[in-house]
Structure formats: structure tokens, C-alpha cells
Design a protein around this motif. Structure first.
Motif, PDB file in Angstrom:
ATOM      1  N   ARG A 186      10.565  26.825  64.594  1.00 35.55           N
ATOM      2  CA  ARG A 186      11.608  27.619  64.034  1.00 35.55           C
ATOM      3  C   ARG A 186      11.805  28.649  64.600  1.00 35.55           C
ATOM      4  O   ARG A 186      10.543  29.418  64.696  1.00 35.55           O
ATOM      5  CB  ARG A 186      11.259  27.605  62.276  1.00 35.55           C
ATOM      6  N   ASP A 189      13.511  34.216  62.695  1.00 36.04           N
ATOM      7  CA  ASP A 189      14.124  34.875  61.665  1.00 36.04           C
ATOM      8  C   ASP A 189      15.006  33.802  60.913  1.00 36.04           C
ATOM      9  O   ASP A 189      15.698  34.181  59.978  1.00 36.04           O
ATOM     10  CB  ASP A 189      15.286  35.612  62.446  1.00 36.04           C
ATOM     11  N   GLN A 191      14.808  30.845  58.155  1.00 35.05           N
ATOM     12  CA  GLN A 191      13.840  30.234  56.941  1.00 35.05           C
ATOM     13  C   GLN A 191      14.595  28.995  56.632  1.00 35.05           C
ATOM     14  O   GLN A 191      15.606  28.933  56.289  1.00 35.05           O
ATOM     15  CB  GLN A 191      13.654  31.232  55.890  1.00 35.05           C
ATOM     16  N   SER A 235      18.510  29.897  55.842  1.00 31.15           N
ATOM     17  CA  SER A 235      18.820  31.437  55.758  1.00 31.15           C
ATOM     18  C   SER A 235      18.281  32.051  56.922  1.00 31.15           C
ATOM     19  O   SER A 235      17.214  31.921  57.532  1.00 31.15           O
ATOM     20  CB  SER A 235      17.892  31.751  54.587  1.00 31.15           C
ATOM     21  N   GLU A 237      17.302  35.635  57.923  1.00 29.77           N
ATOM     22  CA  GLU A 237      16.752  36.831  57.737  1.00 29.77           C
ATOM     23  C   GLU A 237      17.201  37.721  56.724  1.00 29.77           C
ATOM     24  O   GLU A 237      17.661  38.846  56.520  1.00 29.77           O
ATOM     25  CB  GLU A 237      17.013  37.561  59.261  1.00 29.77           C
ATOM     26  N   SER A 241      22.809  32.875  53.889  1.00 27.73           N
ATOM     27  CA  SER A 241      22.188  31.622  53.718  1.00 27.73           C
ATOM     28  C   SER A 241      23.314  30.623  53.553  1.00 27.73           C
ATOM     29  O   SER A 241      24.385  30.876  53.191  1.00 27.73           O
ATOM     30  CB  SER A 241      21.513  31.448  52.420  1.00 27.73           C
TER      31      SER A 241
END
Length: 308
Positions: A186, A189, A191, A235, A237, A241
Motif C-alpha cells: 500500500r 498515504d 489507508q 482514504s 491521507e 475518502s
């Protein structure tokens, strides 16, 4: 003004009209009320509504905002069928014969024409963001078909418009599957959220999971069985999102708290038009930056030629 969904398109070799020229051609396709015989209609409307004084185009810092109004009469098929069935019964009773299929088709057309003017009209405003510096268009709708309808209207308005859906070197379904399967893959930055849809290669259906730990053993077992992530909550950073789909559509967009607070604290003097333009330029700047980052994480953009 904040977009909720985004279908992205790359523009090819488009001659850019000035804001003044653009305003003129948009006005020629301005939305009008449906006539009694119209089932649906699509035309341009003011993004700010009545408060915008009818202004159809907003251009700020290399970004354009325009809005289409889709109007459609809602005539349920069951209502038409009921009307046709009554007429068929009357004909068969009075003439002592069966009504043919061809006659039923004609009766259906007549019933639709008669009932249409009384049907309820549903309206939907669809916003379009045009990054004129990056030659990118984003349409704020959950439906790919609706986005294509708006692009068709823009094509008719401009006389020509060569666009293709934005595409990347790495297919989103492959990248999303890798990101769920391997935390080390991943981007720093990026998520993962707690929402995923997993598709099987065969006929084993779809697994939809919400509010789950995507790094759990159960999730790994599903991936090991050959399933792939076709939708994934992500999302960037804390800025943006969304749920990424396998066709590169971004849905359920939510912009970062810091950006929303910046918009809220901007002094617009309670001017609704200034508020719309403030929200738009902040949103457009965020989309420009974060779409570029997402495309980079997906291996960069592919070069596609528009079909004739």
C-alpha cells in the motif's frame, strides 16, 4: 456543492472555447420544462439555481463547473398495462374475438401517449467538473449511464467532444486486491477503510463486507480462494475518502475535515453564489491533486484513442 460520486473521463484534442463563447452555447441548450408529449429531456441549468441569476458556467483557476438538469416523466408500466388490459377486455367482449399482438402494441402506444401528460415529473441535477488545464472531466453521478448522457449533451452543445473513460496501467481490481492482500504494497498515504466487495472468478457470487478489519484472517482466506476486490473503501491521507470501483469510478466521496473547515471559515458575506464558488474551487483543487495521486498509484494513465 461537494460532489458525492465521480466518473472520470480523459479529453482528447478538444478546442477550448472562451468562457464567453461557452456561456452562449450552453444557453442554446438550456433546460426547458417538459412538454406534454415529452417522456424525458436533458438541458443545462444554473449550478447555483435561482440564487445564481441563471449563470450556467463558473470558471475559476482553471476549473469549470456546469450542471445538467435531467427531467423524466414517471409512468409505471403497471399503469399502462392496466389501461391496455381494460381496452382489450372491452374489445373482446364487444366484438367477440381475441385482440392480436399487433393491436395490443398499438393500444399500448396510444395509452402511453394519453397518460404521459399526467405522469409525475422527476428532476435530477447532475454537476460536471472540467479541469481545463489537465483536460479531465468528472461527472457527479452514481450512474455511468447518466454520466454518458451528460457527455452526450456536452458533445451536442460543443459540436464535438472526444473523450474516453479514464484508465490506468494497472487495473483497479488488481491493485485493490493486492492492497488488501499485502499491507506492504500500500502507498504510504493510502489507508484502507472497512468496506469491501469481493468477486469470485466463477459463479460463487459476491461477498460484501462492511465495518470489518480488512487485514483479518477471514479476509485473507477469501482472497486465497481466488476472490478479487471489485470495490474498496480508501482514504488518502485524511484529504479524501471514497469507495473505488473496478471501473475507476469514485463513489461515496467524503472530503477531509480540514478542507470543509477551510470552506466554512471563508468570508463569503452570506452570498450564496460566493459560497458555491468557494466550495467548488476547494473541492476541485482537492480532486485534481488526489485523482493524480491515485492514477500514479495505479501505474499511471493508459493512452486510449477515442472511437470515431
Amino acid at each position: 456543492m461537494w460532489f458525492k460520486h465521480l466518473h472520470l473521463y480523459r479529453i482528447h484534442e478538444q478546442q477550448l472555447l472562451s468562457p464567453e463563447q461557452m456561456a452562449v452555447v450552453l444557453d442554446e441548450q438550456r433546460a426547458k420544462s417538459l412538454g406534454n408529449a415529452d417522456a424525458r429531456r436533458l438541458g443545462w441549468t444554473a449550478p447555483a439555481g435561482r440564487l445564481g441569476g441563471g449563470q450556467l458556467l463558473h470558471e475559476i483557476q482553471g476549473h469549470r463547473l456546469i450542471s445538467a438538469l435531467r427531467q423524466e416523466r414517471m409512468l409505471p408500466a403497471s399503469v399502462v398495462k392496466e389501461e391496455v388490459d381494460e381496452q382489450v377486455a372491452e374489445i373482446e367482449a364487444s366484438e367477440g374475438r381475441k385482440v392480436t399482438r399487433k393491436e395490443k402494441t398499438a393500444l399500448k402506444e396510444q395509452a402511453t401517449e394519453a397518460l404521459l401528460p399526467r405522469a409525475f415529473v422527476r428532476s435530477q441535477k447532475i454537476d460536471l467538473w472540467w479541469d481545463i488545464e489537465r483536460q479531465l472531466i468528472g461527472v457527479n453521478t452514481s450512474s455511468r449511464a447518466r454520466a454518458e448522457d451528460v457527455l452526450d449533451l456536452l458533445r451536442e452543445t460543443l459540436g464535438s467532444l472526444k473523450v474516453t473513460p479514464l484508465s490506468t496501467q494497472t487495473m483497479p481490481i488488481r491493485a485493490m486486491t493486492t492492497w488488501v492482500d499485502d499491507a506492504a504494497s500500500r502507498p504510504a498515504d493510502l489507508q484502507l477503510g472497512d468496506n469491501v466487495e469481493l468477486k469470485a472468478k466463477g459463479d460463487d457470487g459476491v461477498v460484501r463486507a462492511r465495518q470489518v478489519d480488512l487485514d483479518s484472517d477471514e479476509m485473507q482466506q477469501l482472497l486465497e480462494s481466488g476472490r478479487q476486490a471489485s470495490k474498496l473503501a480508501l482514504s488518502i491521507e485524511g484529504q479524501l475518502s471514497f469507495i473505488l470501483h473496478d471501473d475507476l469510478a469514485l463513489k461515496s466521496l467524503r472530503f477531509g475535515d480540514a478542507l470543509i473547515e477551510e470552506a466554512d471559515h471563508t468570508d463569503d458575506g452570506d452570498d450564496a453564489l460566493a459560497r458555491l464558488e468557494t466550495d467548488f474551487i476547494l473541492m476541485a483543487g482537492s480532486l485534481r491533486t488526489n485523482v493524480a495521486r491515485l492514477v500514479e498509484w495505479l501505474g499511471g494513465e493508459t493512452q486510449r484513442e477515442p472511437s470515431a
